[in-house]
Design a protein around this motif. Structure first.
Motif, short mmCIF file in Angstrom:
data_model
loop_
_atom_site.label_atom_id
_atom_site.label_comp_id
_atom_site.label_asym_id
_atom_site.label_seq_id
_atom_site.Cartn_x
_atom_site.Cartn_y
_atom_site.Cartn_z
N ALA A 196 -43.40 68.88 51.86
CA ALA A 196 -42.10 68.85 51.20
C ALA A 196 -42.13 69.63 49.90
CB ALA A 196 -41.71 67.42 50.93
N ARG A 207 -43.20 51.03 58.80
CA ARG A 207 -42.09 51.02 57.84
C ARG A 207 -42.62 50.80 56.41
NH1 ARG A 207 -36.41 49.29 58.20
NH2 ARG A 207 -35.71 48.34 56.27
N GLN A 241 -42.72 53.22 53.03
CA GLN A 241 -42.27 52.85 51.68
C GLN A 241 -43.32 53.27 50.65
OE1 GLN A 241 -41.68 48.63 51.07
NE2 GLN A 241 -39.94 49.01 49.70
N ALA A 242 -44.59 53.05 50.99
CA ALA A 242 -45.66 53.45 50.06
C ALA A 242 -45.77 54.97 49.98
CB ALA A 242 -46.99 52.84 50.51
N ALA A 243 -45.51 55.65 51.09
CA ALA A 243 -45.63 57.11 51.12
C ALA A 243 -44.58 57.78 50.24
CB ALA A 243 -45.52 57.62 52.55
N VAL A 244 -43.43 57.13 50.07
CA VAL A 244 -42.39 57.67 49.19
C VAL A 244 -42.96 57.86 47.79
CG1 VAL A 244 -40.17 57.22 48.06
CG2 VAL A 244 -40.47 56.66 50.48
N GLY A 245 -43.66 56.85 47.30
CA GLY A 245 -44.24 56.94 45.96
C GLY A 245 -45.32 58.00 45.86
N LEU A 246 -46.16 58.08 46.88
CA LEU A 246 -47.25 59.06 46.86
C LEU A 246 -46.75 60.49 47.07
CD1 LEU A 246 -50.01 57.21 48.94
CD2 LEU A 246 -49.95 57.55 46.46
N GLY A 247 -45.51 60.61 47.52
CA GLY A 247 -44.99 61.96 47.79
C GLY A 247 -45.60 62.57 49.03
N VAL A 248 -46.05 61.73 49.94
CA VAL A 248 -46.68 62.22 51.18
C VAL A 248 -45.67 62.08 52.32
CG1 VAL A 248 -48.48 61.76 52.90
CG2 VAL A 248 -49.02 61.67 50.44
N GLN A 262 -35.98 53.87 61.12
CA GLN A 262 -34.81 53.76 60.23
C GLN A 262 -35.06 54.40 58.87
OE1 GLN A 262 -33.96 49.54 59.95
NE2 GLN A 262 -34.12 49.33 62.17
N VAL A 263 -36.33 54.59 58.51
CA VAL A 263 -36.64 55.06 57.15
C VAL A 263 -37.52 56.31 57.14
CG1 VAL A 263 -36.30 52.74 56.19
CG2 VAL A 263 -38.60 53.46 56.86
N VAL A 264 -37.77 56.89 58.30
CA VAL A 264 -38.58 58.13 58.35
C VAL A 264 -37.77 59.21 59.05
CG1 VAL A 264 -40.69 59.20 59.21
CG2 VAL A 264 -40.74 56.82 58.43
N PRO A 265 -37.29 60.21 58.28
CA PRO A 265 -36.46 61.25 58.89
C PRO A 265 -37.19 62.02 59.99
CG PRO A 265 -36.20 61.27 56.50
CD PRO A 265 -37.31 60.31 56.80
N GLY A 281 -35.44 45.32 59.28
CA GLY A 281 -34.41 46.04 60.03
C GLY A 281 -34.46 45.76 61.52
#
Lengths: 401, 401
Positions: B5, B24, B28-35, B50-53, B359
């Protein structure tokens, strides 16, 4: 597109306008709450779009686009304050609750409107005047003891852009020439006294439509070139009475302006021991990022809970000190472009470090992430956070090819 | 699909096989790591999808599907342990690091293989034998002091399915008739002594390919009908020496089996004060969910850091006690189907409560979320978590239409 991920459920889908890092961190909080987001992003692959499957790419200045995104969403909230108020009025008239609403948001969109409203409700600001031309700046300067004074475009500024310190009538004239590059439609010029402040503070509150409020501890923020650099929670050496006063100002502004969601009130602590309101933001704010790792409930979760009119979570800190330092894009070779390459050193050096990267391309001065450290010893906590941020920026470490 | 990204960055994209709540919470943790994650999900709209494009819907038993998902991903990890080992061998041969790898995963896939390996490395388990027919069960029962004994399919069981306590040769015969409904290809039948345990413990470790290990505090878990119900971290009244022994067992198993990522070792604490290994899981585990809110680094973040071979984060708890209670689908009318409707009461009653919803559609007995409470007083913390989970389940509260 189903409005809910869970069958037989009242779970709402929340529309979020804007795809920056604030929306990204809202999305992270929404995962835990089990609330699906629908995102309107400025472009393919922007920060929040990377983590929200239900993303529309489009222009928030286009009402039809907003309508499409809001369809089926009871509530619309925002990553930024730039949506035109008439569009928000239209969405509201069509049954979408905009939180915060247009009559609140205008105070975050226009510093002139904000200053006038704060005067009206008796909340102290730096002395100020709307100035139509350089001559009016000189007249204002005379009234506050002379130059230098601050000039701001009332609309369109951010992160230090649209703010100038001018030392003379000539410089004021120059700024009037520059302002058009920053100012957006309807912008005026605001003159303010240059406050001799001890430091900058920020008071964050979350407020729900039902009127519940959660006030975060008042923090100290350090800016460089108009950009938030470092935040310490709570603000060190802040008297209990001044902390309370700052929180009360934030709660008062939130209530009087009918803000829903997070309101950040940036203030100057003067050398005389007063607080003067500098800026308002009606969304999760950089001075609240510490709360992800440092508070019981992060500003992002409380923003979601507030705009959904759910009971708010505790804003209490989880330990004595939390320090957040922004990772700003550096200009120092390979390391500063490759944030991932900073992980081996920073994680190995400090197993307690918390890192948040935003998935953004690194450009000099751009906010691309933040680090958080917490603990009992403020000096040690600061050193850890500063070291890590410097390493991510590329100000420390190997300069290898 | 770009592998990263962030332009000019070495950020890897991580492939995750399986779209359940574990994936899931990894996301959520990967969002913070930017991975960025690339997900292989079992179906449209499952929990993690639901949360992984970047989600592909497909069958993890199909090698071509796995190849497509793994393309451009240096590392592949898992939400579950069911991917056929030959497929993992193929991916590994094509240059994708599978973490954990097939030779480790087989111990989580086949309880017979696991028991044999633990025997080999001298890690204590309940007494056990592979049994080919009901007569062999009776012979095994004789060797451990008689019925009742436990029968398990070596493959295909989960959440109490594929496990039976049999009190007689006749019941053993019945179980041999039932097992085909649960067992998957290659499954055998395993007989084990019924351990007179004081309680169940779980020791989680994260282990990286470089061999770094982070050991979480040993927790107490309470099961109902074979499903994890409540976890207390750390396990109360656990002697320091037994806690250390449990952690050492987990670290030993992780090293000997070359596990990468999270390894959960579920154990019995016997009345004689020993620990016997019951089950292994090679992925984030229900007994580690407390760590999201209760530890410095969650098991999900440490799983990601481990499989990416980044230095691990501290597994230290952030306060004296943390209690996690699962939200299992109830069968109690409206409230139990509508998890969102439980928010007003649970959040208003306890502003310190942490809630995680997955979810998922509510079905009786299904894991649809969990709640976490933490604090200094164990009784109070437990009461808060239990009350909230009961409210979400619909075991408390209004039974209105």
């Amino acid at each position: 597109m189903t409005p809910s991920a869970q069958a037989g459920s009242s779970t709402p889908t929340l529309a979020v306008v804007g795809g920056g890092q604030l929306a990204r961190m809202m999305a992270q909080a929404a995962v835990g709450l089990g609330v699906p987001l629908r995102l309107l992003a400025e472009g393919e692959g922007v920060s929040a779009a990377q983590v929200v499957p239900d993303t529309t790419v489009g222009d928030y200045r286009d009402l039809e686009t907003l309508r499409e995104v809001a369809r089926g969403c009871a509530v619309v909230t925002f990553d930024h304050e730039h949506v035109p108020p008439p569009h928000l009025e239209a969405l509201a008239a069509e049954g979408h609750a905009c939180r915060p609403g247009p009559s609140a948001l205008v105070h975050a969109q226009d510093k002139g409107v904000m200053r006038a409203r704060l005067d009206e409700i008796g909340v102290p600001s730096p002395r100020h005047a709307i100035v139509a031309d350089p001559a009016a700046v000189s007249a204002f300067a005379d009234s506050v003891g002379g130059f230098p004074v601050v000039l701001k475009t009332t609309r369109g500024g951010y992160d230090g852009k649209g703010v100038w310190v001018v030392g003379s009538p000539e410089e004021a004239t120059d700024v009037f020439g520059l302002a058009d590059d920053v100012a957006t439609a309807g912008s005026r010029m605001l003159a303010e006294e240059l406050v001799d402040f001890r430091r900058e503070l920020s008071a964050l509150v979350a407020r729900s439509p039902s009127g519940q409020v959660a006030a975060y501890p008042v923090v100290e923020s350090v800016q460089k070139d108009g950009i938030c650099w470092e935040v310490t929670a709570p603000a060190p050496d802040l008297s209990e009475s001044l902390a309370l006063q700052a929180q009360q100002v934030a709660m008062r502004v939130a209530a009087e302006l009918d803000v829903t969601g997070i309101l950040a009130v940036e203030m100057f602590e003067t050398r005389a021991g007063e607080v003067l309101v500098n800026e308002l933001a009606m969304r999760p704010h950089n001075t609240g990022h510490w709360s992800i790792d440092g508070a019981v409930t992060s500003q992002f979760e409380n923003h979601l809970r507030a705009v959904l009119d759910l009971p708010l979570g505790s804003p209490a800190p989880r330990q004595r000190w939390t320090v957040m330092v922004n990772i700003l894009g550096g200009d120092h070779g390979r390391l500063s472009e490759d944030l991932y390459a900073a992980y081996p050193h920073t994680f190995a050096r400090d197993p307690f470090l918390r890192v948040h990267l935003y998935g953004k391309d690194v450009k000099p001065g751009r906010k691309v992430g933040h680090v958080t450290a917490y603990g009992d010893d403020l000096d040690e906590v600061r050193e850890r956070a500063r070291h890590a941020a410097a390493w991510f920026r590329g100000d420390l470490g190997e300069e290898s090819e």
